[in-house]
Motif scaffolding. Sequence first.
Motif, PDB file in Angstrom:
ATOM      1  N   LEU A  77      -1.434   8.710  -4.208  1.00 41.67           N
ATOM      2  CA  LEU A  77      -2.022   7.433  -4.612  1.00 41.67           C
ATOM      3  C   LEU A  77      -3.384   7.160  -3.981  1.00 41.67           C
ATOM      4  O   LEU A  77      -4.092   6.254  -4.421  1.00 41.67           O
ATOM      5  N   GLY A  78      -3.745   7.885  -2.930  1.00 43.41           N
ATOM      6  CA  GLY A  78      -5.050   7.665  -2.321  1.00 43.41           C
ATOM      7  C   GLY A  78      -5.018   7.850  -0.817  1.00 43.41           C
ATOM      8  O   GLY A  78      -4.017   8.291  -0.245  1.00 43.41           O
ATOM      9  N   ARG A  79      -6.106   7.462  -0.169  1.00 46.83           N
ATOM     10  CA  ARG A  79      -6.268   7.683   1.272  1.00 46.83           C
ATOM     11  C   ARG A  79      -6.321   6.400   2.073  1.00 46.83           C
ATOM     12  O   ARG A  79      -6.362   6.425   3.299  1.00 46.83           O
ATOM     13  N   LYS A  80      -6.303   5.242   1.402  1.00 47.29           N
ATOM     14  CA  LYS A  80      -6.309   3.966   2.105  1.00 47.29           C
ATOM     15  C   LYS A  80      -5.296   3.031   1.440  1.00 47.29           C
ATOM     16  O   LYS A  80      -5.337   2.834   0.220  1.00 47.29           O
ATOM     17  N   ALA A  81      -4.423   2.445   2.253  1.00 49.99           N
ATOM     18  CA  ALA A  81      -3.380   1.568   1.722  1.00 49.99           C
ATOM     19  C   ALA A  81      -3.477   0.171   2.320  1.00 49.99           C
ATOM     20  O   ALA A  81      -3.807   0.017   3.502  1.00 49.99           O
ATOM     21  N   LEU A  82      -3.187  -0.841   1.516  1.00 46.83           N
ATOM     22  CA  LEU A  82      -3.024  -2.208   2.006  1.00 46.83           C
ATOM     23  C   LEU A  82      -1.542  -2.504   2.093  1.00 46.83           C
ATOM     24  O   LEU A  82      -0.817  -2.395   1.103  1.00 46.83           O
ATOM     25  N   LEU A  83      -1.066  -2.864   3.283  1.00 47.87           N
ATOM     26  CA  LEU A  83       0.327  -3.271   3.470  1.00 47.87           C
ATOM     27  C   LEU A  83       0.396  -4.788   3.348  1.00 47.87           C
ATOM     28  O   LEU A  83      -0.336  -5.514   4.050  1.00 47.87           O
ATOM     29  N   VAL A  84       1.246  -5.263   2.454  1.00 47.57           N
ATOM     30  CA  VAL A  84       1.384  -6.694   2.202  1.00 47.57           C
ATOM     31  C   VAL A  84       2.773  -7.129   2.661  1.00 47.57           C
ATOM     32  O   VAL A  84       3.782  -6.648   2.139  1.00 47.57           O
ATOM     33  N   THR A  85       2.822  -8.041   3.642  1.00 49.84           N
ATOM     34  CA  THR A  85       4.102  -8.491   4.192  1.00 49.84           C
ATOM     35  C   THR A  85       4.041  -9.976   4.510  1.00 49.84           C
ATOM     36  O   THR A  85       2.982 -10.609   4.449  1.00 49.84           O
ATOM     37  N   GLY A  86       5.200 -10.509   4.898  1.00 50.15           N
ATOM     38  CA  GLY A  86       5.231 -11.812   5.531  1.00 50.15           C
ATOM     39  C   GLY A  86       4.904 -11.649   7.011  1.00 50.15           C
ATOM     40  O   GLY A  86       4.561 -10.563   7.480  1.00 50.15           O
ATOM     41  N   ARG A  87       5.057 -12.712   7.764  1.00 49.25           N
ATOM     42  CA  ARG A  87       4.645 -12.678   9.168  1.00 49.25           C
ATOM     43  C   ARG A  87       5.673 -12.038  10.090  1.00 49.25           C
ATOM     44  O   ARG A  87       5.330 -11.584  11.183  1.00 49.25           O
ATOM     45  N   HIS A  88       6.945 -11.971   9.681  1.00 47.64           N
ATOM     46  CA  HIS A  88       7.974 -11.659  10.661  1.00 47.64           C
ATOM     47  C   HIS A  88       8.934 -10.545  10.264  1.00 47.64           C
ATOM     48  O   HIS A  88       9.069  -9.541  10.976  1.00 47.64           O
ATOM     49  N   SER A  89       9.621 -10.699   9.125  1.00 55.31           N
ATOM     50  CA  SER A  89      10.806  -9.880   8.857  1.00 55.31           C
ATOM     51  C   SER A  89      10.504  -8.386   8.779  1.00 55.31           C
ATOM     52  O   SER A  89      11.270  -7.554   9.290  1.00 55.31           O
TER      53      SER A  89
END
Length: 365
Positions: free
Chosen positions: A27-39
Amino acid sequence: MFTYYMPTKVFFGKACVAQSGDVLADLGRKALLVTGRHSAKVNGSQAAVVEKLDELGISWFLFDEVENNPSVATIRKAAAFASEKGVDFVIGIGGGSPMDAAKAIALVCTNELDDEQLFTGPYGKPLPIVAVPTTAGTGSEVTKVSVLTNPKAGTKQSINTPLIFPTYAFVDPAFTESVPETVTVDTAIDALSHAVEGYMSTASTPMSDVWAEEAMRFLGVHLTDLTGDVSPVVREDLLYGSTLAGITIAQTGTTMVHSMGYMLTYYKGISHGRANGLLLPAYMKLMEETMADKAEKVWAILGLAGLDDFTALMKDLMGDTVDLSDEEIKKFVTMTLPTGGVQRTPYPVTAELLTHIYQQLIGNR
């Protein structure tokens, strides 16, 4: 004629990220991780994804500001961050909120959309999306929908396009083992509502019915196991059922239960799953009138004697009353009537019917 389209490749089972995550290199060489603050930080999901990305030499950037019922403003902030970093793909880790947010972020990264166009399109191809669920409820890892809070519309609204089906879903039951009791209950009932509504939707097909029935089998057997200590075996069944229910609504959409429930969540702060659970008994009463054969099949699959048994179970799990004013009910009815969920309901839905159902939630009426 009917169609079936589910392009997401699912990896299901414990340690699936470690075992099968090499596909992320495609998929590529740079990823954005999208999460909430805690879990995601405490249940092991973020660590598992980061470990695999590091192993593959993929750079990653963390956006961990997703709130429950993510807003359009949050999506735009994350997309701006992703564009600044030049990411190639987006990974949503968490419950429905982070996964739905990831889908919308991936879309906004490649499309110039104002707040109205965000929900209507037309859309160009988004960044590739990866979904890692950590609750057994939304099924967002296998759907083409992203539900966001839109203050301008005064409700929750959906982006609905096949373009936002995740490319990969890593579905690991171990990530759900630390979920608290209230979330376990709410998300399980959300998954159940997906299976039931999809089964009863006017858009249901012989193929979607197979998934719906199988989802109900795995969810129904555990409806009395949702409180207290929930075993890993039960967690695995709930997550499997949730994914199957997600596959169902990817084909059928949801019905009036979700449309009505969005009002209770947006304006009354009631969790999405509990809102659905409060409304499901009234919905199933209507289905017994218009889809009697399927309603009987639901009771049989869930191991219930009928509507009274189901209503008692939902009351035990969800409670049974909501504080609603006449003015609120009138507003909710007006906003619910034109929704797609109402249109997919196999019953003549009127303002009077919706008013009656909302009034029943108040109690003593």
